[in-house]
Motif scaffolding. Structure first.
Motif, PDB file in Angstrom:
ATOM      1  N   PHE A 186      31.299  42.163  41.315  1.00 55.20           N
ATOM      2  CA  PHE A 186      32.615  42.760  41.586  1.00 55.20           C
ATOM      3  C   PHE A 186      33.229  42.033  42.774  1.00 55.20           C
ATOM      4  N   LEU A 187      34.354  41.346  42.530  1.00 50.17           N
ATOM      5  CA  LEU A 187      35.060  40.692  43.638  1.00 50.17           C
ATOM      6  C   LEU A 187      36.086  41.682  44.189  1.00 50.17           C
ATOM      7  N   CYS A 188      35.827  42.192  45.397  1.00 44.03           N
ATOM      8  CA  CYS A 188      36.719  43.191  45.990  1.00 44.03           C
ATOM      9  C   CYS A 188      37.461  42.536  47.143  1.00 44.03           C
ATOM     10  N   LEU A 189      38.352  41.617  46.800  1.00 44.02           N
ATOM     11  CA  LEU A 189      39.033  40.757  47.777  1.00 44.02           C
ATOM     12  C   LEU A 189      40.534  40.752  47.497  1.00 44.02           C
ATOM     13  N   ASN A 190      41.309  40.427  48.507  1.00 43.48           N
ATOM     14  CA  ASN A 190      42.751  40.198  48.309  1.00 43.48           C
ATOM     15  C   ASN A 190      42.934  38.974  47.410  1.00 43.48           C
ATOM     16  N   THR A 227      47.478  42.203  42.266  1.00 42.64           N
ATOM     17  CA  THR A 227      48.408  41.358  41.495  1.00 42.64           C
ATOM     18  C   THR A 227      47.550  40.493  40.595  1.00 42.64           C
ATOM     19  N   LYS A 228      48.052  40.185  39.404  1.00 41.36           N
ATOM     20  CA  LYS A 228      47.176  39.558  38.420  1.00 41.36           C
ATOM     21  C   LYS A 228      47.650  38.201  37.921  1.00 41.36           C
ATOM     22  N   GLY A 229      48.946  37.898  38.060  1.00 44.98           N
ATOM     23  CA  GLY A 229      49.498  36.675  37.464  1.00 44.98           C
ATOM     24  C   GLY A 229      48.761  35.409  37.878  1.00 44.98           C
ATOM     25  N   ILE A 231      50.248  41.194  49.238  1.00 42.97           N
ATOM     26  CA  ILE A 231      50.613  41.648  47.886  1.00 42.97           C
ATOM     27  C   ILE A 231      52.128  41.575  47.671  1.00 42.97           C
ATOM     28  N   PHE A 232      52.912  42.000  48.681  1.00 45.92           N
ATOM     29  CA  PHE A 232      54.380  41.925  48.550  1.00 45.92           C
ATOM     30  C   PHE A 232      54.829  40.481  48.291  1.00 45.92           C
ATOM     31  N   LEU A 233      54.225  39.543  49.016  1.00 48.91           N
ATOM     32  CA  LEU A 233      54.660  38.151  48.881  1.00 48.91           C
ATOM     33  C   LEU A 233      54.100  37.526  47.607  1.00 48.91           C
ATOM     34  N   GLU A 234      52.870  37.874  47.289  1.00 51.98           N
ATOM     35  CA  GLU A 234      52.229  37.360  46.065  1.00 51.98           C
ATOM     36  C   GLU A 234      53.054  37.744  44.826  1.00 51.98           C
ATOM     37  N   GLU A 263      53.040  41.864  32.403  1.00 52.04           N
ATOM     38  CA  GLU A 263      53.452  43.262  32.338  1.00 52.04           C
ATOM     39  C   GLU A 263      52.818  44.035  33.504  1.00 52.04           C
ATOM     40  N   HIS A 264      51.551  43.764  33.783  1.00 52.32           N
ATOM     41  CA  HIS A 264      50.903  44.415  34.930  1.00 52.32           C
ATOM     42  C   HIS A 264      51.720  44.212  36.193  1.00 52.32           C
ATOM     43  N   ASP A 265      52.069  42.969  36.480  1.00 57.81           N
ATOM     44  CA  ASP A 265      52.739  42.667  37.747  1.00 57.81           C
ATOM     45  C   ASP A 265      54.129  43.284  37.817  1.00 57.81           C
ATOM     46  N   SER A 266      54.797  43.382  36.671  1.00 57.40           N
ATOM     47  CA  SER A 266      56.117  44.005  36.641  1.00 57.40           C
ATOM     48  C   SER A 266      56.027  45.523  36.843  1.00 57.40           C
TER      49      SER A 266
END
Lengths: 297, 297
Positions: free
Chosen positions: A85-89, A116-118, A249-252, A196-199
Motif C-alpha cells: 500500500f503506497l500511502c503517499l502524496n 488525484t489519479k490522472g 492536491i490543489f495544484l496537481e 472522471e475521478h479527477d473531475s
C-alpha cells in the motif's frame, strides 16, 4: 494471488491513512501476526506502531545513516512484500516508484490511495515493471487532522472507495483488491476512469476544501463561533487542513479544480443576483430545486 | 416576574423550533402540567402535541370558523399567558404583533426566536404596548428538516443563544430569561446589538446556506455521492432548506448578506488566483493562516 492472510503486506508511509489502513488490515484479520511491515521516514512513528502491535516490523530510510543495514531499509522491506500500500502524496508516490521500481518483489501487487489519479495512472501505464501490477485507488475517508497520531479519527465503515484501474490490471488482482476493500469495512466501490475521478473529486472534495478555506479567510473574528449554530462549524471543519498535502492536491488537479471553482462561482452569482434584486419567487423556485436535488442524493 | 413554574407559557407557532422549545420547557421542569399552551394554524399539529402530552391546551385561529369560541382562539390564549414564545418568521411575527398587541395579558413577557433582528427590534422599540416586555433573541439551533414532525432532530444542549435586548427591557426580565435559557440546555449566551447580530449571522448562517445551495445548484449528478468522502456531505447537509423561511431570511437581511457574499467571493478569488498561477509557496502560506485560525476558533 495467494490468500491475503498468507501475503506479506507493506505499508509505505505511516501517516493518517497508512496508519488507518494498517489498523483496518489488522482488525479484519487480513494481516495476521508477522505479516504487516511498514516504512516511514519518522522513526518515532514506527516505534509507536511497533509497540502498539499495529505493525510487525518497521523500516526506515538509510539516507544519511550509513550504518543501517540493507535489510532495515526500504529496499529490504519491498523485496519481501506480496502486497504494497503506497500511502503517499501524488508527487512523492511518483518519485518513490521511479527510485524503487527495482526493489519490488517479483509479481507484487501495488495499490495507492492518492487523491488525484490522472498523472499517477498515466505514468504507471507507461513505466510499471512488467511483472508488477498497480491498481490505482482512492479511499474516500480521512480526518480533519492529519498524521499517525490521529489514526483513531478515521473510520472506513461504509465509506466510498474509488478505483481507476489500468488497462494492464489483471482481473484476478482487481477482484482480490475489491474483496479486501470490502473486508476493511468500505461500502460502495466505484470503478471509473482517472479523468472522471479527477473531475468529480475536484467537486466533492477539493472545491469543498477551497470553499472552507475561503470562508475562514474572510473572517478574522475568533469569537465568531459565539454566533455559530452548526452550519458554519460544518462548512469549515475541513479548513483545519494538512497544508502540504492540500497545496499539492490543489495544484496537481488544477485544471479540473479551476473548472469547478468557476462553475460554483456561476451558481453563487445567480443566487446573489436573485437576492440583490429581491426576486422572492425566482429565489424560492431555485431553492426548491436545490432542496429536492439534495434530498434525492 | 413570578417563578417560571407558576407562569402560564404560550408558544405561538408549533413548528420545528416552537415544538423544540415546548419539549425543552417540559423536560427541564419549567413548564409543569396545565401550564403550557400552544397556538398553531395547523390543527393536526396541535392534536399530535396534545396527545403526546407536549402541550396542555391547543389554540387555533378563528378566521373563517365563526363557530370557534373566543376562548379557543389566539386571543383566548394570549390573555392567559405570563410568558409568550413567538416562534414565527420575521414578517409573520411583525404582522402578528400588529394584530394581537391588544390581546396580551397585562405585564406579559414576550420572547422571539427569529433569525434576523434589525427590523423586529426597531418595530418593537417603537410600537410595544408600555406594560409589556419583549426580549428579542435567536437560539442557534435547528435541524436540516423543518416542521413539527422533525422536533426530535433539534438539540439545544450546549448551543449558542444570542439576545439583542431593547433599551426598554427590564433587567429582572432579562435575568429571568437568561436563567430559563440555561435551564433549557443552551450553552453560551451572547448579548449584542441587532446590527452586530445581523452582520455576524449573515456570515455564520445565511452565507453558509447560500454556499450550500450554490454547491448543489452547480452539479446535477445524483450519483455524485459515490465520490463523496464527507466534505461534500458536510457542506451541503443544510441545502435541504425550509424554502419559505430561508427565502424570507435572505431577503430580510439582504444588505448584510450581500456584503458577506462579496467578502467571501473576494477570498475565493484570491485562492483561485494562487491556484491558477501555481503559486505553491503563497498558497501554502495562506492555507496555514486558515488552518491556524480555524483551529483557534
Amino acid at each position: 494471488m495467494k490468500a491475503v492472510e498468507d501475503c506479506t503486506i507493506g505499508i509505505v508511509g505511516l501517516g493518517l491513512m497508512g496508519g488507518a489502513i494498517a489498523t483496518a488490515l489488522r482488525n479484519c484479520g487480513a494481516a495476521p501476526a508477522e505479516r504487516l511491515l511498514a516504512y516511514d521516514t519518522n522513526e518515532e512513528t514506527l516505534a509507536q506502531a511497533l509497540s502498539a502491535g499495529l505493525i510487525d516490523e518497521g523500516f526506515t530510510e538509510s539516507d544519511g545513516k550509513p550504518d543501517i543495514a540493507e535489510t532495515q531499509g526500504i529496499s529490504g522491506m519491498l523485496k519481501r512484500c506480496d502486497l504494497v500500500f503506497l500511502c503517499l502524496n501524488p508527487s512523492t508516490l511518483i518519485r518513490f516508484m521511479e527510485t524503487r521500481m527495482g526493489n519490488f518483489k517479483e509479481g507484487a501487487l501495488i495499490v495507492d490511495i492518492a487523491g488525484t489519479k490522472g498523472r499517477i495512472c498515466s505514468v504507471m501505464e507507461k513505466t510499471l515493471r512488467p511483472d508488477l501490477d498497480f491498481i490505482p485507488g482512492h479511499p474516500m475517508a480521512g480526518a480533519e487532522k492529519g498524521g499517525f497520531a490521529n489514526v483513531g479519527l478515521v473510520n472506513f465503515k461504509g465509506k466510498n472507495y474509488i478505483l481507476t484501474p489500468l488497462r494492464r490490471n489483471r482481473p484476478e488482482n482487481l477482484s482480490f483488491i475489491k474483496t479486501l476493500i470490502r473486508r476493511m469495512g468500505f461500502g460502495r466501490i466505484t470503478e471509473t476512469t482517472p479523468g472522471e475521478h479527477d473531475s468529480k473529486i475536484a467537486f466533492t472534495s477539493q472545491l469543498c476544501h477551497v470553499i472552507a478555506a475561503a470562508l475562514i479567510d474572510c473572517e478574522n473574528d475568533r469569537e465568531i463561533t459565539r454566533f455559530g449554530g452548526g452550519s458554519f462549524e460544518d462548512l469549515t471543519r475541513i479548513a483545519m487542513l494538512n497544508v502540504p498535502m492540500w497545496t499539492e492536491i490543489f495544484l496537481e488537479n488544477r485544471d479540473e479544480l479551476m473548472k469547478r471553482i468557476e462553475q460554483f462561482e456561476g451558481s453563487l452569482d445567480k443566487l446573489k443576483t436573485l437576492i440583490r434584486e429581491e426576486a422572492a419567487g425566482e429565489l424560492a423556485k431555485r431553492l426548491t430545486v436545490v432542496r429536492d436535488r439534495r434530498a434525492g442524493m
